[in-house]
Enzyme design. Structure first.
Site, PDB file in Angstrom:
ATOM      1  N   SER A  19       0.825  -1.467   0.026  1.00 23.73           N
ATOM      2  CA  SER A  19      -0.078   0.072  -0.013  1.00 23.73           C
ATOM      3  C   SER A  19       1.022   1.200  -0.054  1.00 23.73           C
ATOM      4  O   SER A  19       1.861   1.083  -0.409  1.00 23.73           O
ATOM      5  CB  SER A  19      -1.043  -0.039   1.302  1.00 23.73           C
ATOM      6  OG  SER A  19      -1.929   1.170   0.914  1.00 23.73           O
ATOM      7  N   ASN A  20       0.383   2.302   0.422  1.00 20.11           N
ATOM      8  CA  ASN A  20       0.982   3.700   0.360  1.00 20.11           C
ATOM      9  C   ASN A  20       0.741   4.331   1.564  1.00 20.11           C
ATOM     10  O   ASN A  20      -0.354   3.961   2.287  1.00 20.11           O
ATOM     11  CB  ASN A  20       1.096   4.339  -0.974  1.00 20.11           C
ATOM     12  CG  ASN A  20      -0.360   4.651  -1.378  1.00 20.11           C
ATOM     13  OD1 ASN A  20      -1.024   5.459  -0.864  1.00 20.11           O
ATOM     14  ND2 ASN A  20      -0.685   3.989  -2.378  1.00 20.11           N
ATOM     15  N   TYR A  21       1.022   5.832   1.549  1.00 15.73           N
ATOM     16  CA  TYR A  21       0.801   6.509   2.853  1.00 15.73           C
ATOM     17  C   TYR A  21      -0.395   7.472   2.509  1.00 15.73           C
ATOM     18  O   TYR A  21      -0.549   8.374   3.209  1.00 15.73           O
ATOM     19  CB  TYR A  21       2.203   7.498   3.106  1.00 15.73           C
ATOM     20  CG  TYR A  21       3.274   6.799   3.678  1.00 15.73           C
ATOM     21  CD1 TYR A  21       3.245   6.170   4.920  1.00 15.73           C
ATOM     22  CD2 TYR A  21       4.522   6.564   2.910  1.00 15.73           C
ATOM     23  CE1 TYR A  21       4.379   5.376   5.665  1.00 15.73           C
ATOM     24  CE2 TYR A  21       5.638   5.765   3.636  1.00 15.73           C
ATOM     25  CZ  TYR A  21       5.457   5.451   4.919  1.00 15.73           C
ATOM     26  OH  TYR A  21       6.415   4.655   5.465  1.00 15.73           O
ATOM     27  N   SER A  22      -1.022   7.413   1.707  1.00 16.07           N
ATOM     28  CA  SER A  22      -2.313   8.195   1.339  1.00 16.07           C
ATOM     29  C   SER A  22      -3.196   8.385   2.713  1.00 16.07           C
ATOM     30  O   SER A  22      -3.518   7.234   2.958  1.00 16.07           O
ATOM     31  CB  SER A  22      -2.899   7.953  -0.016  1.00 16.07           C
ATOM     32  OG  SER A  22      -3.972   8.560  -0.093  1.00 16.07           O
TER      33      SER A  22
END
Ligand code: CTP
Length: 409
Positions: free
Chosen positions: A216-219
């Site tokens: 995933s990512n930090y959004s």
């Protein structure tokens, strides 16, 4: 702007209440109709008689009409909420803020607040000792009220009732009147987004590695949620396709929760033909593990190789399929050659507008409250916006979208 507007001024028990009769006079002088709601503690600081005199209206001190008045209208809080064009709580104390955040309604102020329609403007002016204001419970309650649509005006620094100097002062009546006017102006401005169907993607996606792990990512989803709120406030019919985030759904927004890029793609496709505006603010994973493991992947050798497969590009797909009149808006998250890359993305994905989000890891980008965007339209002209809060950046972006909508479309 204030002429003929119906304003409720709800006063809580704080020393700043002494400024309110002046505010009421100012609003009346400018042609507004003002009704005052007073909590029991507020009436210790400022009198009902003074407020009735300056507002030339009955003052609401209790949920129930006084027995001797012969009035048997026990639904006054409802008619009052319907009457109002704006609801202003000044000063807002920690106690009332907590009640409003929790949905309690044991007095006229809190009951009236609950009857307000979701798109009615609410302005809160917290005023208290700085230590109290910064306490985690007050901040948590304010964050909740903000997420649910109230506008919070932070107190100013200056001399306080305690004799100390610091944060906690309520703004002066002239400044409060100007903010009320600004808020009323916003709520009655006609938007070309009124009645339009707007689909917004927000947040990260999760791509499964196995049953318990993912890429995933930090959004945080904050920008997409701010856009959804701002579009709904403009009267658009908003569908928010949200990746896994822990944010409150803005009022009047239909939310569809998804997890992976594939799920977001499937949800988006169902709106491609019918939406008027498609805004992709989500940080969608470009790749997913080709064959996620069932159950939990056990630790074995020194190395593990994952094969990743390309995900569909949702925005590019919309750009390809869109018909004349449909508007595609994207974001470009770039760490270098920002303008060049954003223009390339705009052209390749057939976008009407792209917002370049230059990632410096500090004031702009993921998990922060602010954003510095550069808007690039069909002419590839770049407009650099200042560093703004995400709600303000969302409003500026939607102003640009409003200009793209042809009258009559
Ligand atoms: N986007 C999308 N589907 C994807 C990837 C991105 O709809 N699978 C959208 C994003 O929501 C954003 C825009 O495309 O509005 C650009 O995303 P960005 O991550 O900046 O660029 P990519 O196109 O993914 O290209 P790269 O990662 O190489 O910069």
């Amino acid at each position: 702007m204030l002429r003929g507007k119906n304003i409720i001024i709800a006063i809580c028990g704080g020393i700043a209440a002494y400024k309110i009769p002046v505010l009421v006079r100012l609003l009346k002088k400018n042609g507004a109709n003002v009704k005052v709601v007073l909590t029991a503690s507020a009436s210790r600081f400022v009198s009902e008689l003074t407020l009735a005199t300056v507002s030339q209206e009955q003052v609401y001190c209790s949920l129930f009409p006084p027995a001797e008045s012969g009035n048997v209208d026990y639904t006054r809080h409802i008619s009052l909420g319907e009457w109002a064009d704006i609801f202003v709580v000044a000063p807002a104390t920690a106690n009332t803020i907590a009640k409003l955040a929790a949905g309690l309604c044991d007095d006229m102020l809190s009951a009236c607040f609950l009857t307000l329609r979701p798109n009615k403007p609410v302005l809160l002016f917290p005023a208290m000792d700085g230590q109290m204001f910064n306490s985690s419970s007050v901040q948590r309650n304010l964050a909740l009220l903000l997420a649910e649509g109230s506008r919070i005006i932070n107190p100013e620094s200056g001399e306080l009732a305690s004799g100390q100097c610091g944060l906690g002062r309520m703004p002066e009546p002239e400044a409060i009147a100007a903010l009320i006017e600004e808020e009323l102006q916003k709520s009655c401005r006609h938007s070309s987004l009124q009645g339009k169907s707007v689909v917004i993607t927000a947040g990260p996606t999760r791509e499964k590695i196995d049953g318990v792990r993912f890429i995933s990512n930090y959004s945080s989803g904050k920008m997409g949620f701010a856009l959804a709120r701002a579009a709904a406030e403009r009267g658009a019919k908003v569908t928010l396709l949200a990746g896994p985030v822990s944010l409150v759904t803005p009022p009047l927004v239909e939310r569809v929760d998804v997890e992976s890029a594939k799920e977001m793609y499937d949800a988006a496709c169902t709106h491609f033909e019918t939406c008027d505006v498609f805004i992709s603010a989500a940080a969608i994973a470009d790749y997913r593990p080709e064959a996620p493991f069932q159950g939990k992947l056990k630790k074995t050798g020194e190395e593990l190789t994952l094969t990743l497969k390309k995900n569909p590009d949702i925005l590019a797909e919309f750009g390809k399929q869109k018909s004349p009149g449909q508007i595609a808006v994207g974001f470009a998250l770039e760490c270098e050659d920002g303008l060049k890359n954003a223009i390339k993305k705009r052209i390749e994905k057939n976008l009407d507008l792209i917002a370049l989000n230059f990632y410096d890891g500090k004031s702009s980008g993921f998990e922060v409250e602010t954003n510095m965007l550069t808007l690039i339209g069909r002419d590839n002209e770049a407009t650099l916006l200042p560093l703004l809060s995400k709600p303000d950046a969302a409003n500026r972006l939607l102003e640009a979208v409003e200009k793209l909508i042809q009258p009559g479309c």
